[in-house]
Write a protein that holds these residues in place. Sequence first.
Motif, PDB file in Angstrom:
ATOM      1  N   GLU A 122       0.832  -0.699   0.268  1.00 38.59           N
ATOM      2  CA  GLU A 122       0.038  -0.249  -0.266  1.00 38.59           C
ATOM      3  C   GLU A 122       1.109   1.504   0.039  1.00 38.59           C
ATOM      4  O   GLU A 122       1.432   1.825   0.852  1.00 38.59           O
ATOM      5  N   LEU A 123       0.719   1.890  -0.793  1.00 43.47           N
ATOM      6  CA  LEU A 123       1.103   2.920  -1.049  1.00 43.47           C
ATOM      7  C   LEU A 123       0.348   4.901  -0.450  1.00 43.47           C
ATOM      8  O   LEU A 123      -0.854   4.263  -0.744  1.00 43.47           O
ATOM      9  N   ARG A 124       0.938   4.790   0.834  1.00 44.67           N
ATOM     10  CA  ARG A 124       0.173   6.094   1.016  1.00 44.67           C
ATOM     11  C   ARG A 124       0.663   8.272   0.401  1.00 44.67           C
ATOM     12  O   ARG A 124       0.991   7.788   1.502  1.00 44.67           O
ATOM     13  N   ASP A 125      -0.197   8.723   0.410  1.00 47.53           N
ATOM     14  CA  ASP A 125       0.059   9.970   0.095  1.00 47.53           C
ATOM     15  C   ASP A 125       1.634  10.250  -0.094  1.00 47.53           C
ATOM     16  O   ASP A 125       1.718  10.975   0.591  1.00 47.53           O
ATOM     17  N   LEU A 126       2.315   9.462  -0.692  1.00 48.32           N
ATOM     18  CA  LEU A 126       4.015   9.451  -0.659  1.00 48.32           C
ATOM     19  C   LEU A 126       3.787  10.519  -1.820  1.00 48.32           C
ATOM     20  O   LEU A 126       3.359  11.233  -2.570  1.00 48.32           O
ATOM     21  N   SER A 127       4.735  11.445  -1.507  1.00 53.46           N
ATOM     22  CA  SER A 127       5.572  12.825  -2.297  1.00 53.46           C
ATOM     23  C   SER A 127       6.574  12.471  -1.872  1.00 53.46           C
ATOM     24  O   SER A 127       7.742  11.654  -1.020  1.00 53.46           O
ATOM     25  N   PHE A 128       7.488  13.106  -2.932  1.00 51.83           N
ATOM     26  CA  PHE A 128       9.065  12.797  -2.893  1.00 51.83           C
ATOM     27  C   PHE A 128      10.065  13.712  -4.315  1.00 51.83           C
ATOM     28  O   PHE A 128       9.242  14.036  -4.966  1.00 51.83           O
ATOM     29  N   GLY A 129      10.505  14.780  -3.720  1.00 50.54           N
ATOM     30  CA  GLY A 129      11.773  15.553  -4.527  1.00 50.54           C
ATOM     31  C   GLY A 129      13.466  15.085  -4.017  1.00 50.54           C
ATOM     32  O   GLY A 129      13.576  14.560  -3.030  1.00 50.54           O
ATOM     33  N   TYR A 130      14.455  15.269  -4.687  1.00 47.98           N
ATOM     34  CA  TYR A 130      15.724  15.117  -4.610  1.00 47.98           C
ATOM     35  C   TYR A 130      16.234  16.291  -3.704  1.00 47.98           C
ATOM     36  O   TYR A 130      16.854  15.741  -3.012  1.00 47.98           O
ATOM     37  N   ASP A 131      15.883  16.939  -4.358  1.00 45.66           N
ATOM     38  CA  ASP A 131      16.149  18.016  -3.069  1.00 45.66           C
ATOM     39  C   ASP A 131      15.890  18.995  -2.315  1.00 45.66           C
ATOM     40  O   ASP A 131      14.619  18.896  -2.606  1.00 45.66           O
ATOM     41  N   LYS A 132      16.312  19.345  -1.087  1.00 46.00           N
ATOM     42  CA  LYS A 132      15.481  19.515   0.215  1.00 46.00           C
ATOM     43  C   LYS A 132      14.324  20.909  -0.560  1.00 46.00           C
ATOM     44  O   LYS A 132      13.724  20.897  -0.572  1.00 46.00           O
ATOM     45  N   GLY A 133      15.277  22.087  -1.504  1.00 42.74           N
ATOM     46  CA  GLY A 133      14.755  22.936  -1.913  1.00 42.74           C
ATOM     47  C   GLY A 133      13.598  22.753  -3.061  1.00 42.74           C
ATOM     48  O   GLY A 133      12.581  23.476  -3.192  1.00 42.74           O
ATOM     49  N   SER A 134      13.759  21.782  -4.310  1.00 44.25           N
ATOM     50  CA  SER A 134      13.024  22.138  -5.224  1.00 44.25           C
ATOM     51  C   SER A 134      11.829  21.141  -5.597  1.00 44.25           C
ATOM     52  O   SER A 134      11.417  20.819  -3.741  1.00 44.25           O
ATOM     53  N   PRO A 135      10.937  21.391  -6.234  1.00 44.18           N
ATOM     54  CA  PRO A 135       9.320  21.544  -5.943  1.00 44.18           C
ATOM     55  C   PRO A 135       9.382  19.809  -6.157  1.00 44.18           C
ATOM     56  O   PRO A 135      10.988  19.227  -6.531  1.00 44.18           O
ATOM     57  N   PRO A 136       9.011  19.092  -5.475  1.00 43.13           N
ATOM     58  CA  PRO A 136       8.531  18.090  -5.485  1.00 43.13           C
ATOM     59  C   PRO A 136       8.411  16.989  -6.619  1.00 43.13           C
ATOM     60  O   PRO A 136       7.390  17.808  -8.052  1.00 43.13           O
ATOM     61  N   LEU A 137       8.344  15.835  -7.306  1.00 40.35           N
ATOM     62  CA  LEU A 137       8.733  15.273  -8.393  1.00 40.35           C
ATOM     63  C   LEU A 137       7.226  14.556  -8.183  1.00 40.35           C
ATOM     64  O   LEU A 137       6.141  14.624  -9.385  1.00 40.35           O
TER      65      LEU A 137
END
Lengths: 261, 227
Positions: free
Chosen positions: B6-21
């Motif tokens: 189950e994937l629940r409400d995932l968010s991811f971005g490579y760098d801290k300041g960058s917008p999420p992928l």
Amino acid sequence: MNQIIEISIPQLLLALLFILIAQATSLVYKLGLNRDITVGTIRTVSQLFLMGYALTFIFGAQNPWLTLGIFVIMVFSAVFIVRGRVKEKQISYEIPTFLTMLSSYFLTALFVSWLVIGVEPWWEPRYFIPTAGMVIGNSMSALAISIERLFSQMRQQRDVVEMKLCLGANYKEASRDIFTGAVKAGMIPSINAMMGVGLVFIPGMMSGQILAGADPLIAIRYQIVVMFMLVGSTAMSTIIVTLIIRRRCFGESEELLLTPQ
Amino acid sequence: MTKLLELRDLSFGYDKGSPPLFEHLSLDVSTGEFIVIRGPSGSGKSTLLRLICRLNTPRTGAILFKGRNTAEIPPPELRSKVTYVPQIPQMTEGTIRDNLLLPFSFVRGRQRTAPDDVTLERMLEAFYLLGVGLDQSAMKLSVGQKQRLSIMRAILIGPDMLLLDEPTSALDAESASMVFSIVERLNSEEDKTVLTVTHSDYQPAVPQARSCIFRNGTLECAHESDH
């Protein structure tokens, strides 16, 4: 034994001839090293003169805290030199390197000056500071080699490390070959030095003692202790530092943090 | 069918300041499913697989495997159960046997009995690697052969789920069809759950297949009833 022959300032200037040879070589073959040779010459002269005056003061003061303070400054400077050689921006390694160098070199210098040579008190600056200086100088180069090798191989073999992680390896298993390669690379120069000592070259410390009028048979005993001390301290510091930095290359989920450059 | 992942409400971005992928991404995968995720290059398909086996860490959200948060499962255990096969197959120096038995040299792998040569040879045949000897150097295999070998190696550690990252992108049509045929067989005959990302128009020939599209940071999947 003969008294040491003093080198006068004009005689010292005569030695600059060697620097002129190096400068001329760089100029003729367009090596682009003239500026570095000049800076290196100025730094050698000024740093050694400064050290000469500082050591005269420290030897005269006979204060354990001053001796230890100098030792800490030497280690701190060594970390800066390592930092200059290792071009790594993503993972910080300076603090563990400093603490490991500080503790392992202190123990080595203490062991040698107190137990092997038998100096009283153990912090006698005439013995403790040169001993620590040799340990720091040699192991610093070994550490720089090991740390640089660890980071570069971790990046180059990133895909292989991740493949092993995906097959159920823990981070130690996934990076075992890289770890041993890095530690070996750092240790090999001091092991090679043991092979060639007395045969291929006469080490600086022993040459210094002989030039200063010491009996060669006493000088070799000191040199043997120094060679063993250097191998031991190099092994101790490279293994501890490489172990700590390797852990820092992986995150909480044992994922490789180093990104491709 | 029971929920495996189950994937629940995932968010991811490579760098801290960058917008999420991507953000607020959710997906349920049931045991035995065969999910194909398509999408343009750079959309985050491969990253999603890497998040599942924790080669990358999500900024927010949770991933549950058999109801357990994957952040609480020891990584070697998780990766032995949810095994990621990268796009470019990786082999180590040594023979094919050395490579196949590599996982059994790890602490986690030593809990299982390593297969004998007869078993390995039978498996090589099933993976269309007939005539490839166990003593042969793995480095000399073609990319297609390496890819099949890497899937076989992943299967040897007994995963519940395979995560395949563009498994055929570097292969010719014949090798690609061999790989997909193997994966479909593992799904239908050995009940392995499969999650594969691809930018090809591959349609799995298994009844439990589900298709998803990853575009502009969102994942749209066909409903179960659509197939």
